[in-house]
Write a protein that holds these residues in place. Structure first.
Motif, PDB file in Angstrom:
ATOM      1  N   ILE A 112     -56.355  47.467  50.866  1.00 17.50           N
ATOM      2  CA  ILE A 112     -56.475  48.913  51.075  1.00 17.50           C
ATOM      3  C   ILE A 112     -55.673  49.666  50.022  1.00 17.50           C
ATOM      4  O   ILE A 112     -56.130  50.655  49.446  1.00 17.50           O
ATOM      5  CB  ILE A 112     -56.017  49.294  52.495  1.00 17.50           C
ATOM      6  CG1 ILE A 112     -56.968  48.696  53.536  1.00 17.50           C
ATOM      7  CG2 ILE A 112     -55.945  50.817  52.656  1.00 17.50           C
ATOM      8  CD1 ILE A 112     -56.478  48.820  54.959  1.00 17.50           C
ATOM      9  N   ALA A 113     -54.459  49.199  49.768  1.00 23.96           N
ATOM     10  CA  ALA A 113     -53.618  49.835  48.750  1.00 23.96           C
ATOM     11  C   ALA A 113     -54.301  49.795  47.387  1.00 23.96           C
ATOM     12  O   ALA A 113     -54.333  50.797  46.660  1.00 23.96           O
ATOM     13  CB  ALA A 113     -52.260  49.140  48.692  1.00 23.96           C
ATOM     14  N   PHE A 114     -54.851  48.653  47.028  1.00 19.63           N
ATOM     15  CA  PHE A 114     -55.518  48.503  45.731  1.00 19.63           C
ATOM     16  C   PHE A 114     -56.761  49.386  45.640  1.00 19.63           C
ATOM     17  O   PHE A 114     -56.973  50.080  44.641  1.00 19.63           O
ATOM     18  CB  PHE A 114     -55.906  47.035  45.518  1.00 19.63           C
ATOM     19  CG  PHE A 114     -56.621  46.791  44.222  1.00 19.63           C
ATOM     20  CD1 PHE A 114     -55.915  46.660  43.034  1.00 19.63           C
ATOM     21  CD2 PHE A 114     -58.012  46.692  44.186  1.00 19.63           C
ATOM     22  CE1 PHE A 114     -56.578  46.437  41.829  1.00 19.63           C
ATOM     23  CE2 PHE A 114     -58.687  46.476  42.992  1.00 19.63           C
ATOM     24  CZ  PHE A 114     -57.958  46.342  41.801  1.00 19.63           C
ATOM     25  N   ASN A 115     -57.562  49.393  46.694  1.00 21.33           N
ATOM     26  CA  ASN A 115     -58.820  50.149  46.669  1.00 21.33           C
ATOM     27  C   ASN A 115     -58.604  51.653  46.532  1.00 21.33           C
ATOM     28  O   ASN A 115     -59.424  52.353  45.933  1.00 21.33           O
ATOM     29  CB  ASN A 115     -59.639  49.858  47.933  1.00 21.33           C
ATOM     30  CG  ASN A 115     -60.149  48.427  47.979  1.00 21.33           C
ATOM     31  OD1 ASN A 115     -60.229  47.761  46.947  1.00 21.33           O
ATOM     32  ND2 ASN A 115     -60.473  47.948  49.167  1.00 21.33           N
ATOM     33  N   HIS A 116     -57.510  52.158  47.118  1.00 16.82           N
ATOM     34  CA  HIS A 116     -57.256  53.601  47.099  1.00 16.82           C
ATOM     35  C   HIS A 116     -56.200  54.002  46.069  1.00 16.82           C
ATOM     36  O   HIS A 116     -55.847  55.182  45.987  1.00 16.82           O
ATOM     37  CB  HIS A 116     -56.820  54.072  48.485  1.00 16.82           C
ATOM     38  CG  HIS A 116     -57.909  54.002  49.519  1.00 16.82           C
ATOM     39  ND1 HIS A 116     -58.832  55.008  49.695  1.00 16.82           N
ATOM     40  CD2 HIS A 116     -58.226  53.031  50.414  1.00 16.82           C
ATOM     41  CE1 HIS A 116     -59.672  54.668  50.667  1.00 16.82           C
ATOM     42  NE2 HIS A 116     -59.324  53.467  51.132  1.00 16.82           N
ATOM     43  N   GLN A 117     -55.700  53.015  45.343  1.00 18.39           N
ATOM     44  CA  GLN A 117     -54.633  53.281  44.369  1.00 18.39           C
ATOM     45  C   GLN A 117     -53.410  53.895  45.039  1.00 18.39           C
ATOM     46  O   GLN A 117     -52.763  54.798  44.510  1.00 18.39           O
ATOM     47  CB  GLN A 117     -55.148  54.186  43.236  1.00 18.39           C
ATOM     48  CG  GLN A 117     -56.205  53.529  42.364  1.00 18.39           C
ATOM     49  CD  GLN A 117     -55.684  52.273  41.659  1.00 18.39           C
ATOM     50  OE1 GLN A 117     -54.807  52.364  40.807  1.00 18.39           O
ATOM     51  NE2 GLN A 117     -56.217  51.107  42.021  1.00 18.39           N
ATOM     52  N   TRP A 118     -53.123  53.400  46.235  1.00 24.34           N
ATOM     53  CA  TRP A 118     -51.918  53.776  46.949  1.00 24.34           C
ATOM     54  C   TRP A 118     -50.867  52.694  46.742  1.00 24.34           C
ATOM     55  O   TRP A 118     -51.198  51.541  46.439  1.00 24.34           O
ATOM     56  CB  TRP A 118     -52.185  53.930  48.454  1.00 24.34           C
ATOM     57  CG  TRP A 118     -53.053  55.097  48.812  1.00 24.34           C
ATOM     58  CD1 TRP A 118     -53.188  56.258  48.119  1.00 24.34           C
ATOM     59  CD2 TRP A 118     -53.901  55.214  49.958  1.00 24.34           C
ATOM     60  NE1 TRP A 118     -54.059  57.107  48.761  1.00 24.34           N
ATOM     61  CE2 TRP A 118     -54.522  56.491  49.898  1.00 24.34           C
ATOM     62  CE3 TRP A 118     -54.214  54.387  51.036  1.00 24.34           C
ATOM     63  CZ2 TRP A 118     -55.411  56.947  50.854  1.00 24.34           C
ATOM     64  CZ3 TRP A 118     -55.105  54.832  52.002  1.00 24.34           C
ATOM     65  CH2 TRP A 118     -55.689  56.105  51.910  1.00 24.34           C
ATOM     66  N   THR A 119     -49.607  53.040  46.946  1.00 25.68           N
ATOM     67  CA  THR A 119     -48.560  52.025  46.880  1.00 25.68           C
ATOM     68  C   THR A 119     -48.539  51.214  48.173  1.00 25.68           C
ATOM     69  O   THR A 119     -49.026  51.659  49.220  1.00 25.68           O
ATOM     70  CB  THR A 119     -47.181  52.669  46.693  1.00 25.68           C
ATOM     71  OG1 THR A 119     -46.883  53.452  47.857  1.00 25.68           O
ATOM     72  CG2 THR A 119     -47.145  53.551  45.451  1.00 25.68           C
ATOM     73  N   ASP A 120     -47.973  50.021  48.088  1.00 26.64           N
ATOM     74  CA  ASP A 120     -47.837  49.186  49.289  1.00 26.64           C
ATOM     75  C   ASP A 120     -47.046  49.924  50.364  1.00 26.64           C
ATOM     76  O   ASP A 120     -47.335  49.810  51.553  1.00 26.64           O
ATOM     77  CB  ASP A 120     -47.139  47.873  48.945  1.00 26.64           C
ATOM     78  CG  ASP A 120     -48.020  46.939  48.125  1.00 26.64           C
ATOM     79  OD1 ASP A 120     -49.251  47.133  48.130  1.00 26.64           O
ATOM     80  OD2 ASP A 120     -47.465  46.032  47.469  1.00 26.64           O
ATOM     81  N   TRP A 121     -46.019  50.671  49.937  1.00 24.62           N
ATOM     82  CA  TRP A 121     -45.173  51.375  50.904  1.00 24.62           C
ATOM     83  C   TRP A 121     -45.948  52.463  51.634  1.00 24.62           C
ATOM     84  O   TRP A 121     -45.801  52.639  52.841  1.00 24.62           O
ATOM     85  CB  TRP A 121     -43.967  51.967  50.197  1.00 24.62           C
ATOM     86  CG  TRP A 121     -43.018  52.700  51.096  1.00 24.62           C
ATOM     87  CD1 TRP A 121     -42.671  54.018  51.041  1.00 24.62           C
ATOM     88  CD2 TRP A 121     -42.290  52.165  52.203  1.00 24.62           C
ATOM     89  NE1 TRP A 121     -41.779  54.333  52.024  1.00 24.62           N
ATOM     90  CE2 TRP A 121     -41.529  53.211  52.754  1.00 24.62           C
ATOM     91  CE3 TRP A 121     -42.215  50.892  52.769  1.00 24.62           C
ATOM     92  CZ2 TRP A 121     -40.696  53.020  53.857  1.00 24.62           C
ATOM     93  CZ3 TRP A 121     -41.390  50.704  53.871  1.00 24.62           C
ATOM     94  CH2 TRP A 121     -40.645  51.765  54.401  1.00 24.62           C
ATOM     95  N   GLU A 122     -46.783  53.192  50.918  1.00 24.22           N
ATOM     96  CA  GLU A 122     -47.605  54.212  51.570  1.00 24.22           C
ATOM     97  C   GLU A 122     -48.482  53.592  52.645  1.00 24.22           C
ATOM     98  O   GLU A 122     -48.605  54.121  53.762  1.00 24.22           O
ATOM     99  CB  GLU A 122     -48.480  54.915  50.525  1.00 24.22           C
ATOM    100  CG  GLU A 122     -47.744  55.868  49.612  1.00 24.22           C
ATOM    101  CD  GLU A 122     -48.664  56.451  48.552  1.00 24.22           C
ATOM    102  OE1 GLU A 122     -49.005  57.646  48.651  1.00 24.22           O
ATOM    103  OE2 GLU A 122     -49.046  55.710  47.630  1.00 24.22           O
ATOM    104  N   VAL A 123     -49.084  52.463  52.316  1.00 24.63           N
ATOM    105  CA  VAL A 123     -50.016  51.819  53.248  1.00 24.63           C
ATOM    106  C   VAL A 123     -49.283  51.189  54.424  1.00 24.63           C
ATOM    107  O   VAL A 123     -49.721  51.308  55.578  1.00 24.63           O
ATOM    108  CB  VAL A 123     -50.852  50.753  52.502  1.00 24.63           C
ATOM    109  CG1 VAL A 123     -51.695  49.939  53.480  1.00 24.63           C
ATOM    110  CG2 VAL A 123     -51.753  51.423  51.475  1.00 24.63           C
TER     111      VAL A 123
END
Length: 359
Positions: A203-214
């Motif tokens: 999910i983090a990779f697909n949305h270009q979010w950080t691991d911490w955000e996710v």
């Protein structure tokens, strides 16, 4: 957030302060859910009791004390305690705007969110496959107790297809009440007919979010869903909380306190429980830490006058209090556990945060 900040670094920054040095080992023990008096007391002093046991939910996420120090975000005191630097405070403030944390701590401490999440994911998979008439699929790997719970839940349904439709409607409504990030993170983990779901890393990779955000969005979202299910028993997810509500204090601790409130004698409690005196007083300290201020009989064990005398001798900075620094005269009338109880009372009177265990 800077790409150099890992989820482990971000977690550590959430746990630290720029004005109150904090002990690394106590932070580790707190996240692991250890219930010693020292761990719980300093968790109270740090205002971090809401984080107690969080390691069990996040699993592989562990504190790393080297990364933040290398980036100049954290400094070590002469006593090997940790404090945030000015850069660390600035980074901490940026992190705190990523996802609202308010409210999740009370849910996490009062409900078993890990097992709720496992039951939720498995139920949705089972109902989705049933709604499409598919009986050949691999169920999610969850704890045996949760697998049995969902099996029992399903076999008791009068109309599985109607329940599946109601579950879909309830879930859409509940997810709609979350922040966009939290709703997305929870929804994309769901497994069902011709849908394998995604891991938090994916999910983090697909949305270009950080691991911490996710990671924090997942916790926030699951906590909110559990709270809604607790408050509205008509929801199809409400039964998933059966057996998952946690007591405010440990049952054995509660028994000790109840016996004291009945007999008003530590000796009587010791005889009834067949425990060492030190175990009885440890139970009372744990009860004082975890119960609201008005629910514990402080004045039975330490008077306001004694507390004022301690303050007169040791000052107002509770983190600097040391029992050995008290005068011999005072220590002859006040045991260590009573001394610690006075500090707990003052902490609770002074704290205005909405952390678990505080008023």
């Amino acid at each position: 957030m800077s790409n150099e900040i890992t989820a482990s670094d971000a977690l550590l920054l959430e746990l630290l302060s720029d004005h109150q040095p904090r002990r690394p080992r106590l932070l580790v023990n707190l996240l692991a859910g250890k219930k010693t008096v020292a761990t719980r007391y300093w968790g109270l002093r740090y205002g971090l009791l809401g984080f107690a046991g969080l390691q069990r939910y996040w699993g592989s996420l562990k504190l790393d004390f080297s990364g933040t120090q290398g980036q100049g975000l954290v400094t070590t005191t002469s006593k090997n305690e940790l404090k945030l630097t000015k850069q660390g405070i600035a980074q901490q403030r940026r992190l705190q705007f990523l996802e609202p944390w308010q409210g999740w701590q009370a849910s996490f401490q009062s409900l078993d969110l890990l097992h709720f999440k496992q039951r939720l994911l498995l139920l949705i998979q089972v109902m989705s496959e049933r709604a499409h008439g598919n009986r050949q699929y691999h169920p999610l790997l969850v704890a045996g107790s949760d697998r049995q719970f969902i099996k029992t839940y399903y076999t008791r349904l009068v109309s599985p297809l109607e329940t599946a439709q109601q579950l879909k409607e309830d879930l859409q409504k509940m997810l709609g009440s979350l922040t966009t990030t939290a709703a997305t993170v929870v929804a994309e983990q769901l497994v069902g007919f011709e849908n394998n779901g995604a891991t938090l890393t994916q999910i983090a990779f697909n949305h270009q979010w950080t691991d911490w955000e996710v990671i924090q969005a997942d916790l926030f979202g699951i906590a909110q869903l559990a709270q809604q299910a607790l408050q509205d028993t008509s929801l199809t997810l409400s039964p998933l909380l059966q057996g998952l509500q946690k007591p405010i204090i440990d049952p054995s601790v509660a028994t000790t306190l109840q016996l004291y409130q009945r007999f008003h004698s530590l000796k009587a409690v010791q005889n009834k429980r067949q425990m060492r005196p030190s175990t009885i007083t440890e139970h009372l300290l744990l009860a004082a830490i975890d119960l609201p201020l008005a629910k514990f009989p402080y004045h039975d064990f330490v008077s306001d006058l004694q507390i004022r005398e301690i303050q007169k001798e040791l000052g107002q900075q509770l983190d600097h209090w040391r029992y050995e620094a008290l005068s011999d005269r005072f220590r002859s009338t006040c045991d260590f556990w009573q001394f610690r109880l006075g500090a707990i009372k003052l902490t609770k009177e002074g704290q205005k945060v909405q952390n678990y265990g505080s008023d």
